[in-house]
Design a protein around this motif. Structure first.
Motif, PDB file in Angstrom:
ATOM      1  N   UNK A   1      -0.989 -11.068  12.689  1.00 10.48           N
ATOM      2  CA  UNK A   1      -2.007 -12.040  12.274  1.00 10.48           C
ATOM      3  C   UNK A   1      -1.529 -12.869  11.097  1.00 10.48           C
ATOM      4  N   UNK A   2      -2.080 -14.078  11.009  1.00  5.79           N
ATOM      5  CA  UNK A   2      -1.887 -14.940   9.838  1.00  5.79           C
ATOM      6  C   UNK A   2      -3.114 -14.949   8.939  1.00  5.79           C
ATOM      7  N   UNK A   3      -4.165 -14.267   9.333  1.00  7.81           N
ATOM      8  CA  UNK A   3      -5.388 -14.295   8.529  1.00  7.81           C
ATOM      9  C   UNK A   3      -6.374 -13.207   8.885  1.00  7.81           C
ATOM     10  N   UNK A   4      -6.909 -13.191  10.112  1.00  6.89           N
ATOM     11  CA  UNK A   4      -7.891 -12.174  10.481  1.00  6.89           C
ATOM     12  C   UNK A   4      -7.280 -10.771  10.430  1.00  6.89           C
ATOM     13  N   UNK A   5      -7.962  -9.850   9.785  1.00  6.02           N
ATOM     14  CA  UNK A   5      -7.473  -8.476   9.719  1.00  6.02           C
ATOM     15  C   UNK A   5      -7.576  -7.829  11.096  1.00  6.02           C
ATOM     16  N   UNK A   6      -6.470  -7.238  11.556  1.00  5.70           N
ATOM     17  CA  UNK A   6      -6.429  -6.685  12.908  1.00  5.70           C
ATOM     18  C   UNK A   6      -6.344  -5.159  12.930  1.00  5.70           C
ATOM     19  N   UNK A   7      -6.267  -4.514  11.760  1.00  9.70           N
ATOM     20  CA  UNK A   7      -6.068  -3.062  11.764  1.00  9.70           C
ATOM     21  C   UNK A   7      -7.300  -2.302  12.249  1.00  9.70           C
ATOM     22  N   UNK A   8      -8.501  -2.813  11.966  1.00  6.63           N
ATOM     23  CA  UNK A   8      -9.699  -2.125  12.460  1.00  6.63           C
ATOM     24  C   UNK A   8      -9.803  -2.248  13.979  1.00  6.63           C
ATOM     25  N   UNK A   9      -9.425  -3.392  14.511  1.00  7.58           N
ATOM     26  CA  UNK A   9      -9.390  -3.558  15.966  1.00  7.58           C
ATOM     27  C   UNK A   9      -8.391  -2.575  16.566  1.00  7.58           C
ATOM     28  N   UNK A  10      -7.230  -2.465  15.953  1.00  8.72           N
ATOM     29  CA  UNK A  10      -6.217  -1.530  16.454  1.00  8.72           C
ATOM     30  C   UNK A  10      -6.723  -0.095  16.433  1.00  8.72           C
ATOM     31  N   UNK A  11      -7.478   0.256  15.399  1.00  7.55           N
ATOM     32  CA  UNK A  11      -7.975   1.635  15.287  1.00  7.55           C
ATOM     33  C   UNK A  11      -8.937   1.994  16.406  1.00  7.55           C
ATOM     34  N   UNK A  12      -9.596   0.992  16.983  1.00 11.65           N
ATOM     35  CA  UNK A  12     -10.511   1.254  18.100  1.00 11.65           C
ATOM     36  C   UNK A  12      -9.752   1.457  19.416  1.00 11.65           C
ATOM     37  N   UNK A  13      -8.464   1.173  19.388  1.00 12.11           N
ATOM     38  CA  UNK A  13      -7.644   1.337  20.581  1.00 12.11           C
ATOM     39  C   UNK A  13      -6.460   2.263  20.284  1.00 12.11           C
ATOM     40  N   UNK A  14      -6.785   3.396  19.700  1.00 14.72           N
ATOM     41  CA  UNK A  14      -5.805   4.463  19.500  1.00 14.72           C
ATOM     42  C   UNK A  14      -4.612   3.980  18.696  1.00 14.72           C
TER      43      UNK A  14
ATOM     44  N   UNK B   1     -12.293 -16.418  16.556  1.00 18.01           N
ATOM     45  CA  UNK B   1     -13.363 -17.446  16.593  1.00 18.01           C
ATOM     46  C   UNK B   1     -14.210 -17.402  15.321  1.00 18.01           C
ATOM     47  N   UNK B   2     -14.406 -16.196  14.805  1.00 20.47           N
ATOM     48  CA  UNK B   2     -15.253 -16.017  13.625  1.00 20.47           C
ATOM     49  C   UNK B   2     -14.492 -16.216  12.319  1.00 20.47           C
ATOM     50  N   UNK B   3     -13.194 -16.406  12.403  1.00 21.34           N
ATOM     51  CA  UNK B   3     -12.389 -16.572  11.200  1.00 21.34           C
ATOM     52  C   UNK B   3     -12.383 -18.034  10.799  1.00 21.34           C
ATOM     53  N   UNK B   4     -12.764 -18.364   9.564  1.00 23.71           N
ATOM     54  CA  UNK B   4     -12.866 -19.767   9.151  1.00 23.71           C
ATOM     55  C   UNK B   4     -11.564 -20.529   9.351  1.00 23.71           C
TER      56      UNK B   4
END
Length: 317
Positions: free
Chosen positions: A267-280, A310-313
């Motif tokens: 990512x260049x902005x939106x944090x993706x680690x919580x999304x990753x945690x939902x997928x093992x 989409x939700x990231x400014x």
């Protein structure tokens, strides 16, 4: 905490150092660099590094043959691994004392001693900090140790381009390059690619999909990898290929292995680690990994990433 870890090292005769599965230069660099520091400071001790040898990183270091009996009364140190399921070599719990050294966001608190610094660029940077503390008590860093730690820092900062690169990172790197090793040779080994992998990267760049939200993605099936003659692990070398695409906020590689689809999120902005945690999975806010067990599941993950972007400014991208 650093002092407490050094005291545990001094206390134990055998030290076994682990890292995470599917290693990268920081995992191996911190693991091998720490061994060099301990062995130079305490030549009478047995210091072993464990894990599968990966041909991709043979230019860095070779793992040791570690027996079950080696763990008896040992100090076990795990480098660069946020959670226990990702520790390479499941025997890490067989030692006398367990130490965790890591720079990822803490998702699994483990170890008798745990040193986690999420402000550090890499675990290799942390190991160098440990050395600097121990240096006051006579520890030395070998040229090989410096080479390994420098490789780890370079790998996790993307050659000092990623936002995790700090003033402290540059200061540490500046001290490491004073040692006697060839940076050109190291860079060449880290970034040269076989022709089959270059062709695969060309395919990836030619077939990337881009969503209006700013998500770029590619799906690489087992059949496609076999067509190019590369392995799933080899594709990690160009996971940042989409970083220069204009308008991209985040990107994902879906790479099919035998029993799982490996997911590499950047990512260049939106944090993706919580999304990753939902997928093992898990990792850093800007760089994480996950697993999917069907192509339908990858579509679900892609949908969540699409919504996240989409939700990231726009002005923050």
């Amino acid at each position: 905490m650093i002092t407490a870890i050094i005291e545990q090292i001094k206390k134990h005769q055998t030290i076994i150092i682990h890292r995470h599965v599917r290693p990268d230069p920081d995992a191996i660099g911190s693991q091998g660099g720490l061994r060099e520091i301990i062995q130079a400071a305490c030549p009478d001790k047995r210091v072993l590094i464990t894990g599968e040898n990966d041909s991709e990183f043979q230019y860095l270091i070779q793992m040791d043959e570690v027996r079950d009996e080696d763990f008896e009364d040992s100090l076990v140190i795990v480098c660069d691994t946020a959670n226990q399921p990702r520790i390479e070599d499941e025997r890490f719990h067989l030692g006398n004392t367990l130490v965790k050294i890591d720079h990822h966001p803490e998702v699994d608190t483990y170890g008798d001693l745990s040193w986690v610094d999420t402000d550090a660029s890499s675990t290799s940077e942390m190991v160098f900090e440990l050395f600097e503390v121990w240096e006051k008590d006579g520890a030395v860093l070998t040229d090989e140790g410096a080479r390994l730690l420098y490789a780890g820092i370079v790998g996790d900062t993307g050659r000092f381009r990623h936002p995790n690169t700090t003033e402290k990172t540059f200061a540490s790197a500046g001290k490491l390059i004073r040692y006697n090793f060839s940076r050109p040779d190291l860079y060449e080994a880290m970034y040269e690619k076989p022709i089959d992998l270059v062709r695969t990267e060309g395919y990836v760049l030619s077939n990337a999909e881009m969503l209006p939200s700013g998500v770029a993605y590619i799906k690489l099936t087992k059949e496609k990898l076999e067509e190019f003659g590369v392995t799933a692990s080899m594709t990690a070398s160009f996971v940042n290929a989409f970083s220069s695409i204009q308008g991209v906020k985040a990107w994902v590689f879906f790479v099919e292995e035998e029993e799982v689809i490996r997911v590499r999120l950047r990512s260049k902005g939106p944090a993706v680690n919580e999304l990753a945690s939902r997928y093992d999975g898990g990792g850093h806010p800007m760089a994480s990994g996950a697993s999917a067990y069907s192509w339908e599941e990858t579509d679900a993950l892609l949908g969540e990433l699409d919504q996240l972007c989409r939700n990231y400014p726009e002005k923050q991208a």
